[in-house]
Design a protein around this motif. Structure first.
Motif, mmCIF file in Angstrom:
data_model
loop_
_atom_site.group_PDB
_atom_site.id
_atom_site.type_symbol
_atom_site.label_atom_id
_atom_site.label_comp_id
_atom_site.label_asym_id
_atom_site.label_seq_id
_atom_site.Cartn_x
_atom_site.Cartn_y
_atom_site.Cartn_z
ATOM 1 N N VAL A 16 0.657 -1.119 0.236
ATOM 2 C CA VAL A 16 0.021 0.192 0.084
ATOM 3 C C VAL A 16 0.824 1.107 0.112
ATOM 4 O O VAL A 16 0.546 2.392 -0.671
ATOM 5 C CB VAL A 16 -1.298 -0.071 1.229
ATOM 6 C CG1 VAL A 16 -1.676 1.418 1.596
ATOM 7 C CG2 VAL A 16 -2.058 -1.096 1.016
ATOM 8 N N SER A 17 1.909 1.192 0.618
ATOM 9 C CA SER A 17 2.961 2.471 1.031
ATOM 10 C C SER A 17 3.513 2.873 -0.449
ATOM 11 O O SER A 17 3.435 3.853 -0.741
ATOM 12 C CB SER A 17 3.726 2.099 2.084
ATOM 13 O OG SER A 17 3.379 2.264 3.242
ATOM 14 N N LEU A 19 2.438 1.778 -3.452
ATOM 15 C CA LEU A 19 1.295 2.429 -4.443
ATOM 16 C C LEU A 19 0.804 3.874 -4.092
ATOM 17 O O LEU A 19 0.826 4.558 -5.103
ATOM 18 C CB LEU A 19 0.108 1.333 -4.316
ATOM 19 C CG LEU A 19 -0.085 0.092 -5.222
ATOM 20 C CD1 LEU A 19 -1.186 -0.442 -4.902
ATOM 21 C CD2 LEU A 19 -0.177 0.689 -6.604
ATOM 22 N N LEU A 20 0.745 4.137 -2.756
ATOM 23 C CA LEU A 20 0.148 5.390 -2.192
ATOM 24 C C LEU A 20 1.197 6.293 -2.809
ATOM 25 O O LEU A 20 0.965 7.489 -3.005
ATOM 26 C CB LEU A 20 0.057 5.250 -0.859
ATOM 27 C CG LEU A 20 -0.424 6.545 -0.222
ATOM 28 C CD1 LEU A 20 -1.787 6.915 -0.721
ATOM 29 C CD2 LEU A 20 -0.392 6.598 1.472
ATOM 30 N N SER A 21 2.483 6.033 -2.431
ATOM 31 C CA SER A 21 3.497 6.971 -2.700
ATOM 32 C C SER A 21 3.745 7.378 -4.500
ATOM 33 O O SER A 21 3.737 8.559 -4.877
ATOM 34 C CB SER A 21 4.969 6.745 -2.171
ATOM 35 O OG SER A 21 5.355 5.331 -2.982
ATOM 36 N N ARG A 23 1.067 6.885 -6.534
ATOM 37 C CA ARG A 23 -0.247 7.797 -6.801
ATOM 38 C C ARG A 23 0.025 9.155 -6.753
ATOM 39 O O ARG A 23 -0.601 9.931 -7.287
ATOM 40 C CB ARG A 23 -1.283 7.125 -6.224
ATOM 41 C CG ARG A 23 -1.994 6.048 -6.898
ATOM 42 C CD ARG A 23 -2.657 6.331 -8.032
ATOM 43 N NE ARG A 23 -3.774 7.327 -7.897
ATOM 44 C CZ ARG A 23 -4.840 7.209 -7.415
ATOM 45 N NH1 ARG A 23 -5.309 6.059 -6.942
ATOM 46 N NH2 ARG A 23 -5.571 8.231 -7.411
ATOM 47 N N TYR A 28 9.117 7.394 -1.380
ATOM 48 C CA TYR A 28 8.650 6.188 -0.552
ATOM 49 C C TYR A 28 9.941 6.036 0.490
ATOM 50 O O TYR A 28 11.007 5.806 0.102
ATOM 51 C CB TYR A 28 8.277 5.001 -1.312
ATOM 52 C CG TYR A 28 8.447 3.707 -0.562
ATOM 53 C CD1 TYR A 28 7.344 3.122 0.140
ATOM 54 C CD2 TYR A 28 9.553 2.869 -0.649
ATOM 55 C CE1 TYR A 28 7.469 2.019 0.645
ATOM 56 C CE2 TYR A 28 9.737 1.740 0.253
ATOM 57 C CZ TYR A 28 8.745 1.364 1.043
ATOM 58 O OH TYR A 28 8.658 0.254 1.618
ATOM 59 N N ASP A 71 6.788 3.892 5.496
ATOM 60 C CA ASP A 71 6.420 2.656 5.524
ATOM 61 C C ASP A 71 6.960 1.706 6.661
ATOM 62 O O ASP A 71 8.308 1.602 6.715
ATOM 63 C CB ASP A 71 6.432 1.940 4.333
ATOM 64 C CG ASP A 71 6.508 0.374 4.349
ATOM 65 O OD1 ASP A 71 5.644 -0.207 5.318
ATOM 66 O OD2 ASP A 71 6.964 -0.377 3.472
ATOM 67 N N THR A 135 -7.987 -3.372 5.523
ATOM 68 C CA THR A 135 -7.871 -3.816 4.227
ATOM 69 C C THR A 135 -8.390 -5.313 3.861
ATOM 70 O O THR A 135 -8.180 -5.703 2.760
ATOM 71 C CB THR A 135 -6.255 -4.141 4.245
ATOM 72 O OG1 THR A 135 -5.810 -5.123 5.054
ATOM 73 C CG2 THR A 135 -5.529 -2.860 4.466
ATOM 74 N N GLU A 141 -5.250 -1.375 -4.659
ATOM 75 C CA GLU A 141 -5.567 -0.181 -5.102
ATOM 76 C C GLU A 141 -6.980 0.290 -4.408
ATOM 77 O O GLU A 141 -6.918 1.568 -4.279
ATOM 78 C CB GLU A 141 -5.848 -0.559 -6.673
ATOM 79 C CG GLU A 141 -4.796 -0.780 -7.455
ATOM 80 C CD GLU A 141 -4.163 -2.440 -7.222
ATOM 81 O OE1 GLU A 141 -4.944 -3.162 -6.582
ATOM 82 O OE2 GLU A 141 -3.144 -2.757 -7.749
ATOM 83 N N VAL A 144 -5.425 1.880 -1.297
ATOM 84 C CA VAL A 144 -4.896 3.485 -1.709
ATOM 85 C C VAL A 144 -6.107 4.428 -1.968
ATOM 86 O O VAL A 144 -5.913 5.766 -1.638
ATOM 87 C CB VAL A 144 -3.859 3.581 -2.717
ATOM 88 C CG1 VAL A 144 -3.401 4.565 -3.556
ATOM 89 C CG2 VAL A 144 -2.744 2.395 -2.423
ATOM 90 N N GLU A 145 -7.147 4.161 -2.860
ATOM 91 C CA GLU A 145 -8.121 5.108 -2.893
ATOM 92 C C GLU A 145 -8.941 5.303 -2.016
ATOM 93 O O GLU A 145 -9.172 6.637 -1.722
ATOM 94 C CB GLU A 145 -9.385 4.193 -4.214
ATOM 95 C CG GLU A 145 -8.714 4.263 -5.598
ATOM 96 C CD GLU A 145 -8.286 5.403 -5.978
ATOM 97 O OE1 GLU A 145 -9.213 6.518 -6.182
ATOM 98 O OE2 GLU A 145 -7.405 5.428 -6.917
#
Length: 179
Positions: A16-17, A19-21, A23, A28, A71, A135, A141, A144-145
């Motif tokens: 998640v970290s 992907l979040l970074s 997006r 990261y 993270d 989660t 994804e 993260v959204e």
């Protein structure tokens, strides 16, 4: 903005970290890698024992004014604009940690920690802005959204989302009850 992503091992922090970074276009940073690079903490067997005060001071100095996703299951001890506590069904955590080859005792400790909200409680003791995100049953994804949606709406505190008290019997085989 500094976003710390924390939670019990096995909840999906790293996935998640990253992907979040990506997006958000943020840097990261892994707590473990940062600590190893800076010589913070010491190896005890297979574990890296990190001094959280030293970690917090070093990260605060390094990342002040930068956009970063931090993270690690100790990231809630680092000064951050928002702390995201990822949660997952304790049985799912047990299954993931089994696949990683965790020793029985370590697996049991982490299942129990998730069951009784250890990371969430620590995060709330250390931070004002805490977002709890379940989660379970979600893709990385989707998680993260959800996180981005909460941040964009200006929500700085959302806790009490998860209650694992009803799944105790479900995870009993994974707990180390002594005796």
């Amino acid at each position: 903005m500094i976003i710390a992503v924390t939670g019990t091992p096995g909840v999906g922090k790293t996935t998640v970290s990253k992907l979040l970074s990506e997006r958000l276009g943020y840097e990261y940073v892994s707590v473990k890698d940062f600590a190893l690079e800076r010589g913070i903490g010491e190896r005890v067997g297979d574990e890296l024992e990190i001094d959280v005060d030293e970690l917090a001071d070093a990260m605060a100095g390094e990342f002040k004014g930068r956009d970063v996703v931090i993270d690690g299951h100790l990231s809630h001890f680092v000064p951050a604009d928002v702390v995201v506590v990822l949660r997952a069904h304790p049985r799912l955590i047990a299954e993931r940690l089994e696949k990683r080859g965790y020793p029985r005792k370590k697996l049991a400790e982490n299942v129990e920690a998730e069951l009784v909200d250890v990371i969430l409680v620590e995060a709330l003791e250390e931070n004002e802005n805490v977002l709890e995100v379940d989660t379970t049953g979600k893709t990385p994804e989707q998680v993260v959204e959800e996180i981005i949606g909460l941040i964009e709406k200006g929500i700085t505190r959302r806790v009490g989302v998860v209650d694992w008290s009803g799944v105790y019997d479900d995870v009993l085989p994974y707990l180390d009850l002594g005796g």
